[in-house]
Write a protein that holds these residues in place. Structure first.
Motif, PDB file in Angstrom:
ATOM      1  N   GLU A 249       0.831  -1.204   0.000  1.00 18.59           N
ATOM      2  CA  GLU A 249       0.000   0.000   0.000  1.00 18.59           C
ATOM      3  C   GLU A 249       0.865   1.253   0.000  1.00 18.59           C
ATOM      4  OE1 GLU A 249      -2.517  -0.461   3.371  1.00 18.59           O
ATOM      5  OE2 GLU A 249      -3.890  -1.872   2.388  1.00 18.59           O
ATOM      6  N   ALA A 250       1.953   1.237   0.749  1.00 19.85           N
ATOM      7  CA  ALA A 250       2.853   2.389   0.777  1.00 19.85           C
ATOM      8  C   ALA A 250       3.534   2.578  -0.566  1.00 19.85           C
ATOM      9  CB  ALA A 250       3.897   2.213   1.885  1.00 19.85           C
ATOM     10  N   ILE A 251       3.910   1.475  -1.202  1.00 20.10           N
ATOM     11  CA  ILE A 251       4.538   1.561  -2.525  1.00 20.10           C
ATOM     12  C   ILE A 251       3.546   2.119  -3.537  1.00 20.10           C
ATOM     13  CG2 ILE A 251       5.435   0.174  -4.449  1.00 20.10           C
ATOM     14  CD1 ILE A 251       6.720  -1.666  -2.344  1.00 20.10           C
ATOM     15  N   ALA A 252       2.319   1.596  -3.521  1.00 21.77           N
ATOM     16  CA  ALA A 252       1.301   2.045  -4.470  1.00 21.77           C
ATOM     17  C   ALA A 252       0.978   3.523  -4.296  1.00 21.77           C
ATOM     18  CB  ALA A 252       0.036   1.205  -4.312  1.00 21.77           C
ATOM     19  N   ALA A 253       1.071   4.014  -3.052  1.00 18.64           N
ATOM     20  CA  ALA A 253       0.777   5.423  -2.774  1.00 18.64           C
ATOM     21  C   ALA A 253       1.972   6.326  -3.034  1.00 18.64           C
ATOM     22  CB  ALA A 253       0.323   5.576  -1.322  1.00 18.64           C
ATOM     23  N   GLY A 254       3.110   5.753  -3.390  1.00 14.17           N
ATOM     24  CA  GLY A 254       4.293   6.552  -3.650  1.00 14.17           C
ATOM     25  C   GLY A 254       4.930   7.122  -2.391  1.00 14.17           C
ATOM     26  N   ARG A 255       4.659   6.548  -1.246  1.00 12.75           N
ATOM     27  CA  ARG A 255       5.202   7.032   0.032  1.00 12.75           C
ATOM     28  C   ARG A 255       6.537   6.340   0.285  1.00 12.75           C
ATOM     29  NH1 ARG A 255       0.836   6.202   4.505  1.00 12.75           N
ATOM     30  NH2 ARG A 255       2.304   7.547   5.658  1.00 12.75           N
ATOM     31  N   ALA A 256       7.570   6.885  -0.318  1.00 12.73           N
ATOM     32  CA  ALA A 256       8.872   6.226  -0.321  1.00 12.73           C
ATOM     33  C   ALA A 256       9.448   6.060   1.082  1.00 12.73           C
ATOM     34  CB  ALA A 256       9.848   6.992  -1.214  1.00 12.73           C
ATOM     35  N   ASP A 257       9.419   7.122   1.881  1.00 12.68           N
ATOM     36  CA  ASP A 257       9.973   7.029   3.239  1.00 12.68           C
ATOM     37  C   ASP A 257       9.245   5.968   4.053  1.00 12.68           C
ATOM     38  OD1 ASP A 257      11.780   9.019   2.684  1.00 12.68           O
ATOM     39  OD2 ASP A 257      10.653  10.614   3.696  1.00 12.68           O
ATOM     40  N   HIS A 258       7.925   5.988   3.959  1.00 15.33           N
ATOM     41  CA  HIS A 258       7.122   5.050   4.735  1.00 15.33           C
ATOM     42  C   HIS A 258       7.332   3.616   4.253  1.00 15.33           C
ATOM     43  CE1 HIS A 258       4.047   3.837   7.476  1.00 15.33           C
ATOM     44  NE2 HIS A 258       3.197   3.462   6.537  1.00 15.33           N
ATOM     45  N   ALA A 259       7.396   3.438   2.938  1.00 14.87           N
ATOM     46  CA  ALA A 259       7.609   2.100   2.386  1.00 14.87           C
ATOM     47  C   ALA A 259       8.946   1.537   2.848  1.00 14.87           C
ATOM     48  CB  ALA A 259       7.554   2.146   0.860  1.00 14.87           C
ATOM     49  N   GLU A 260       9.976   2.383   2.821  1.00 20.04           N
ATOM     50  CA  GLU A 260      11.293   1.929   3.274  1.00 20.04           C
ATOM     51  C   GLU A 260      11.262   1.533   4.747  1.00 20.04           C
ATOM     52  OE1 GLU A 260      15.988   3.338   3.407  1.00 20.04           O
ATOM     53  OE2 GLU A 260      14.424   4.798   2.885  1.00 20.04           O
ATOM     54  N   LYS A 261      10.620   2.353   5.569  1.00 20.54           N
ATOM     55  CA  LYS A 261      10.557   2.062   7.002  1.00 20.54           C
ATOM     56  C   LYS A 261       9.792   0.768   7.274  1.00 20.54           C
ATOM     57  CE  LYS A 261       9.314   3.997  11.508  1.00 20.54           C
ATOM     58  NZ  LYS A 261       8.726   2.711  11.987  1.00 20.54           N
ATOM     59  N   LEU A 262       8.667   0.596   6.595  1.00 18.49           N
ATOM     60  CA  LEU A 262       7.885  -0.616   6.796  1.00 18.49           C
ATOM     61  C   LEU A 262       8.675  -1.862   6.392  1.00 18.49           C
ATOM     62  CD1 LEU A 262       4.343   0.443   5.505  1.00 18.49           C
ATOM     63  CD2 LEU A 262       5.018   0.001   7.881  1.00 18.49           C
ATOM     64  N   ALA A 263       9.381  -1.766   5.278  1.00 18.59           N
ATOM     65  CA  ALA A 263      10.157  -2.916   4.805  1.00 18.59           C
ATOM     66  C   ALA A 263      11.285  -3.249   5.774  1.00 18.59           C
ATOM     67  CB  ALA A 263      10.714  -2.636   3.415  1.00 18.59           C
ATOM     68  N   ARG A 264      11.955  -2.223   6.287  1.00 21.46           N
ATOM     69  CA  ARG A 264      13.046  -2.461   7.235  1.00 21.46           C
ATOM     70  C   ARG A 264      12.514  -2.981   8.562  1.00 21.46           C
ATOM     71  NH1 ARG A 264      18.118   1.590   6.427  1.00 21.46           N
ATOM     72  NH2 ARG A 264      18.881   0.076   7.946  1.00 21.46           N
ATOM     73  N   ASP A 265      11.414  -2.433   9.029  1.00 22.73           N
ATOM     74  CA  ASP A 265      10.818  -2.910  10.280  1.00 22.73           C
ATOM     75  C   ASP A 265      10.362  -4.368  10.145  1.00 22.73           C
ATOM     76  OD1 ASP A 265      11.249  -0.433  11.395  1.00 22.73           O
ATOM     77  OD2 ASP A 265       9.138   0.205  11.308  1.00 22.73           O
ATOM     78  N   HIS A 266       9.820  -4.691   8.980  1.00 26.27           N
ATOM     79  CA  HIS A 266       9.368  -6.050   8.710  1.00 26.27           C
ATOM     80  C   HIS A 266      10.535  -7.030   8.813  1.00 26.27           C
ATOM     81  CE1 HIS A 266       7.307  -9.386   6.744  1.00 26.27           C
ATOM     82  NE2 HIS A 266       8.232  -9.411   5.816  1.00 26.27           N
ATOM     83  N   CYS A 267      11.659  -6.690   8.218  1.00 24.16           N
ATOM     84  CA  CYS A 267      12.837  -7.558   8.266  1.00 24.16           C
ATOM     85  C   CYS A 267      13.392  -7.650   9.688  1.00 24.16           C
ATOM     86  CB  CYS A 267      13.920  -7.035   7.322  1.00 24.16           C
ATOM     87  SG  CYS A 267      13.552  -7.278   5.573  1.00 24.16           S
ATOM     88  N   GLU A 268      13.433  -6.514  10.367  1.00 26.19           N
ATOM     89  CA  GLU A 268      13.968  -6.507  11.728  1.00 26.19           C
ATOM     90  C   GLU A 268      13.134  -7.399  12.649  1.00 26.19           C
ATOM     91  OE1 GLU A 268      14.906  -3.413  15.437  1.00 26.19           O
ATOM     92  OE2 GLU A 268      14.357  -2.635  13.457  1.00 26.19           O
ATOM     93  N   ALA A 269      11.803  -7.287  12.549  1.00 25.80           N
ATOM     94  CA  ALA A 269      10.918  -8.092  13.393  1.00 25.80           C
ATOM     95  C   ALA A 269      11.053  -9.573  13.064  1.00 25.80           C
ATOM     96  CB  ALA A 269       9.477  -7.636  13.221  1.00 25.80           C
ATOM     97  N   ALA A 270      11.119  -9.893  11.779  1.00 25.14           N
ATOM     98  CA  ALA A 270      11.256 -11.297  11.375  1.00 25.14           C
ATOM     99  C   ALA A 270      12.577 -11.861  11.858  1.00 25.14           C
ATOM    100  CB  ALA A 270      11.137 -11.419   9.862  1.00 25.14           C
ATOM    101  N   GLY A 271      13.644 -11.077  11.720  1.00 24.56           N
ATOM    102  CA  GLY A 271      14.951 -11.527  12.170  1.00 24.56           C
ATOM    103  C   GLY A 271      14.993 -11.771  13.667  1.00 24.56           C
ATOM    104  N   GLN A 272      14.359 -10.899  14.425  1.00 26.30           N
ATOM    105  CA  GLN A 272      14.325 -11.071  15.876  1.00 26.30           C
ATOM    106  C   GLN A 272      13.560 -12.330  16.275  1.00 26.30           C
ATOM    107  OE1 GLN A 272      12.662  -7.359  17.219  1.00 26.30           O
ATOM    108  NE2 GLN A 272      14.632  -6.292  17.220  1.00 26.30           N
ATOM    109  N   ARG A 273      12.427 -12.581  15.592  1.00 27.46           N
ATOM    110  CA  ARG A 273      11.643 -13.775  15.910  1.00 27.46           C
ATOM    111  C   ARG A 273      12.420 -15.050  15.597  1.00 27.46           C
ATOM    112  NH1 ARG A 273       7.111 -10.687  13.592  1.00 27.46           N
ATOM    113  NH2 ARG A 273       7.558 -11.686  11.599  1.00 27.46           N
ATOM    114  N   LEU A 274      13.041 -15.070  14.432  1.00 28.72           N
ATOM    115  CA  LEU A 274      13.788 -16.260  14.037  1.00 28.72           C
ATOM    116  C   LEU A 274      14.985 -16.491  14.952  1.00 28.72           C
ATOM    117  CD1 LEU A 274      13.795 -15.959  10.135  1.00 28.72           C
ATOM    118  CD2 LEU A 274      12.541 -17.603  11.498  1.00 28.72           C
ATOM    119  N   ALA A 275      15.745 -15.425  15.225  1.00 29.03           N
ATOM    120  CA  ALA A 275      16.931 -15.559  16.066  1.00 29.03           C
ATOM    121  C   ALA A 275      16.562 -16.014  17.469  1.00 29.03           C
ATOM    122  CB  ALA A 275      17.698 -14.236  16.117  1.00 29.03           C
TER     123      ALA A 275
END
Length: 222
Positions: A186-212
């Motif tokens: 949704e952030a990508i489709a809306a052209g919200r670059a800052d928000h899209a980047e933050k969501l993607a990084r937060d997503h990876c960080e949360a997944a990495g923490q759960r797996l680790a």
């Protein structure tokens, strides 16, 4: 150890086929962490000569999937929580960059994969869940217009696939992942670059923490 690996037909790239077959077995848990690997047994199971097995084991060692085991030869590398954290730290940067560039370009991404991903997540097949997750991230990499992102992420995904498989087989992490995916799209489709980047990084960080965290607690002795 009795192996149930699908036999390989002879071909010029047989070493690559052996590599992929063994990598799949390591990632799906058929070859467990710390499992001893012998050239003779693998060659017999796959019905190939020892030479392509030797080459494949060298490639797996190079990529960090097998390690030396002293006089025991080689074994499947243990899953390591610190390594998973490091992998996701790098992947978070790559995924954040991909989401930013995709949003800046306003590249449309097929949203039918959301329905597909949620349907797969409600099932029991671990392999399809991982494949659907990878497909989503690859679609964001492609939408970024930067082919180096996907190429850089590929090696990390091999190790991530293995860690994800271990966790999903044990307890699953399903619906929330696709909620996060949808928010990124949704952030990508809306052209919200800052928000899209933050969501993607937060997503990876949360997944990495759960797996680790899971690996540190449940697979410490592997």
């Amino acid at each position: 150890m009795s192996l149930a690996l699908q036999k390989i037909e002879f071909a010029p790239d047989v070493a690559d086929q052996v590599y992929r077959r063994l990598l799949d077995a390591i990632c799906n848990g058929s070859l467990a962490p710390a499992a001893r690997l012998t050239q003779e047994e693998l060659a017999a199971s796959l019905e190939v000569s020892r030479q392509p097995v030797i080459q494949a084991l060298r490639m797996l060692k190079r990529d960090g999937f097998v390690i030396d085991a002293g006089k025991r030869g080689v074994m499947v590398a243990p899953l390591d929580a610190d390594h998973i954290t490091q992998l996701y730290a790098v992947r978070g940067v790559l995924d954040g960059l991909a989401a930013r560039q995709a949003a800046e370009a306003r590249v449309p991404i097929d949203r039918t994969q959301m329905e597909h991903g949620r349907r797969i997540a409600s099932g029991d097949g671990v392999g399809p869940m991982i494949d659907a997750d990878l497909q989503f991230h690859q679609s964001v990499y492609a939408a970024s217009g930067n082919p180096l992102i996907a190429a850089s992420a590929d090696t990390h995904w091999r190790h991530i696939r293995r860690a994800m498989g271990a966790v999903l087989r044990a307890e699953g992490m399903r619906g929330a992942i696709w909620d996060e995916h949808e928010a990124i799209l949704e952030a990508i489709a809306a052209g919200r670059a800052d928000h899209a980047e933050k969501l993607a990084r937060d997503h990876c960080e949360a997944a990495g923490q759960r797996l680790a965290a899971f690996v540190a607690v449940h697979i410490r002795s592997a």
